[in-house]
Design an enzyme around this catalytic site. Structure first.
Site, PDB file in Angstrom:
ATOM      1  N   HIS A 160       5.012   2.194   0.728  1.00 23.24           N
ATOM      2  CA  HIS A 160       4.611   3.588   0.928  1.00 23.24           C
ATOM      3  C   HIS A 160       5.833   4.476   1.147  1.00 23.24           C
ATOM      4  O   HIS A 160       6.877   4.003   1.603  1.00 23.24           O
ATOM      5  CB  HIS A 160       3.709   3.714   2.169  1.00 23.24           C
ATOM      6  CG  HIS A 160       2.329   3.144   2.001  1.00 23.24           C
ATOM      7  ND1 HIS A 160       1.826   2.164   2.820  1.00 23.24           N
ATOM      8  CD2 HIS A 160       1.349   3.446   1.120  1.00 23.24           C
ATOM      9  CE1 HIS A 160       0.586   1.875   2.443  1.00 23.24           C
ATOM     10  NE2 HIS A 160       0.265   2.631   1.419  1.00 23.24           N
ATOM     11  N   CYS A 247       1.566   2.986  10.627  1.00 22.70           N
ATOM     12  CA  CYS A 247       0.335   2.528   9.939  1.00 22.70           C
ATOM     13  C   CYS A 247      -0.835   2.285  10.871  1.00 22.70           C
ATOM     14  O   CYS A 247      -1.982   2.307  10.425  1.00 22.70           O
ATOM     15  CB  CYS A 247       0.580   1.209   9.231  1.00 22.70           C
ATOM     16  SG  CYS A 247       2.165   1.070   8.477  1.00 22.70           S
TER      17      CYS A 247
HETATM   18  C1  CIR Z   1      -1.599  -2.999   2.540  1.00 23.07           C
HETATM   19  O1  CIR Z   1      -0.930  -3.539   1.660  1.00 23.07           O
HETATM   20  O2  CIR Z   1      -2.374  -2.073   2.287  1.00 23.07           O
HETATM   21  C2  CIR Z   1      -1.462  -3.489   3.966  1.00 23.07           C
HETATM   22  N1  CIR Z   1      -1.249  -4.897   3.971  1.00 23.07           N
HETATM   23  C3  CIR Z   1      -0.336  -2.785   4.672  1.00 23.07           C
HETATM   24  C4  CIR Z   1      -0.564  -1.320   4.820  1.00 23.07           C
HETATM   25  C5  CIR Z   1       0.484  -0.657   5.631  1.00 23.07           C
HETATM   26  N2  CIR Z   1       0.208   0.715   5.799  1.00 23.07           N
HETATM   27  C6  CIR Z   1       1.102   1.672   5.853  1.00 23.07           C
HETATM   28  O3  CIR Z   1       2.286   1.432   5.670  1.00 23.07           O
HETATM   29  N3  CIR Z   1       0.690   2.897   6.044  1.00 23.07           N
END
Ligand code: CIR
Length: 256
Positions: A160, A247
């Site tokens: 991201h 997150c």
């Molecule tokens: C994903 O790949 O969607 C999750 N394992 C990790 C998401 C992390 N979110 C973020 O950086 N905002």
């Protein structure tokens, strides 16, 4: 008072989405303990923590940031880029409806909150595997009436945009120059991560406090040497799921 919406971490995290990392076992008990410390840090930083429950069918639900973009005027419910994450938004939308009018990203749009970095009235959105041009355009339509601008930003090497850059003060950005160019950030002051810690640009600013993964000692000392106030939290287990400190919550400011 600021509200921090978090979400329960369940054993289902073993099935989380992974893009840049190989799967390694996550110690669920340790991950839950680290998540609890994180919630404590949010409380110490002045937030009222509101933890949502999560079903075992939602492996990535703890990464609640990706499900919404919360502004003072509106909460935009996203349509996460990973199909396995789409049902996460229902519970979050219900919680946010108590605090904000709701707008919703629709197909074919996709958007992950982790790609959305707000710098004052400028909203930068990482054009990523998760956030597409339709999603970015829909976000623009929802927020421009409130005076925000929305810019699509290129980055590489991470999941991201906010894996590559976050704010550590209202006008100071922490970033990894290998993943995003400082030029896209405009007139903010920039601090580079310690090159030996490429994944350390994800910091969570709550008021004047920076909640920061304690594993990234090099970048932490760069921030500390600038007089910034740090609140270190262990985040090693969530890092195995490609998650960081932004997150795991949605911050909802009290609107006066
Ligand atoms: C994903 O790949 O969607 C999750 N394992 C990790 C998401 C992390 N979110 C973020 O950086 N905002």
């Amino acid at each position: 008072m600021q509200i921090a919406i978090t979400r329960q971490l369940t054993g289902a995290i073993a099935m989380c989405e992974l893009t840049h990392l190989a799967r390694t076992p996550i110690n669920v008990e340790r991950a839950q303990a680290q998540h609890a410390e994180y919630e404590r840090a949010l409380g110490d930083a002045g937030c009222a923590v509101m933890r949502l429950t999560a079903a075992d069918t939602l492996p990535d639900a703890v990464f609640v940031e990706d499900t919404a973009v919360v502004l003072d005027e509106v909460a935009v419910i996203t349509r996460p880029g990973a199909e396995s994450r789409r049902l996460e938004t229902t519970g979050v939308a219900a919680a946010l409806a108590r605090f904000r009018p709701i707008a919703t990203i629709r197909a074919p749009g996709t958007l992950d909150g982790g790609d959305v970095l707000r710098i004052g009235k400028r909203i930068l959105v990482g054009a990523s595997l998760r956030s597409n041009e339709y999603g970015i355009e829909q976000l623009r339509g929802f927020v421009e009436p409130f005076g925000y601008t929305v810019e699509s930003v290129l980055f590489r090497g991470c999941l991201h945009l906010k894996s590559a850059v976050t704010l550590v003060a209202p006008d100071v950005a922490l970033y990894n120059p290998a993943w995003v160019q400082a030029g896209v950030l405009g007139h903010v002051q920039v601090i580079e991560v310690d090159p030996s810690e490429p994944a350390s640009a994800n910091a969570l600013l709550v008021g004047d406090t920076i909640i920061f993964p304690s594993e990234h000692a090099g970048t932490m000392s760069r921030l500390a040497s600038m007089g910034l106030e740090l609140m270190p939290v262990p985040a090693s287990e969530l890092a195995k799921a490609e998650g960081g400190v932004t997150c795991c919550c949605l911050l909802v400011d009290e609107v006066v």
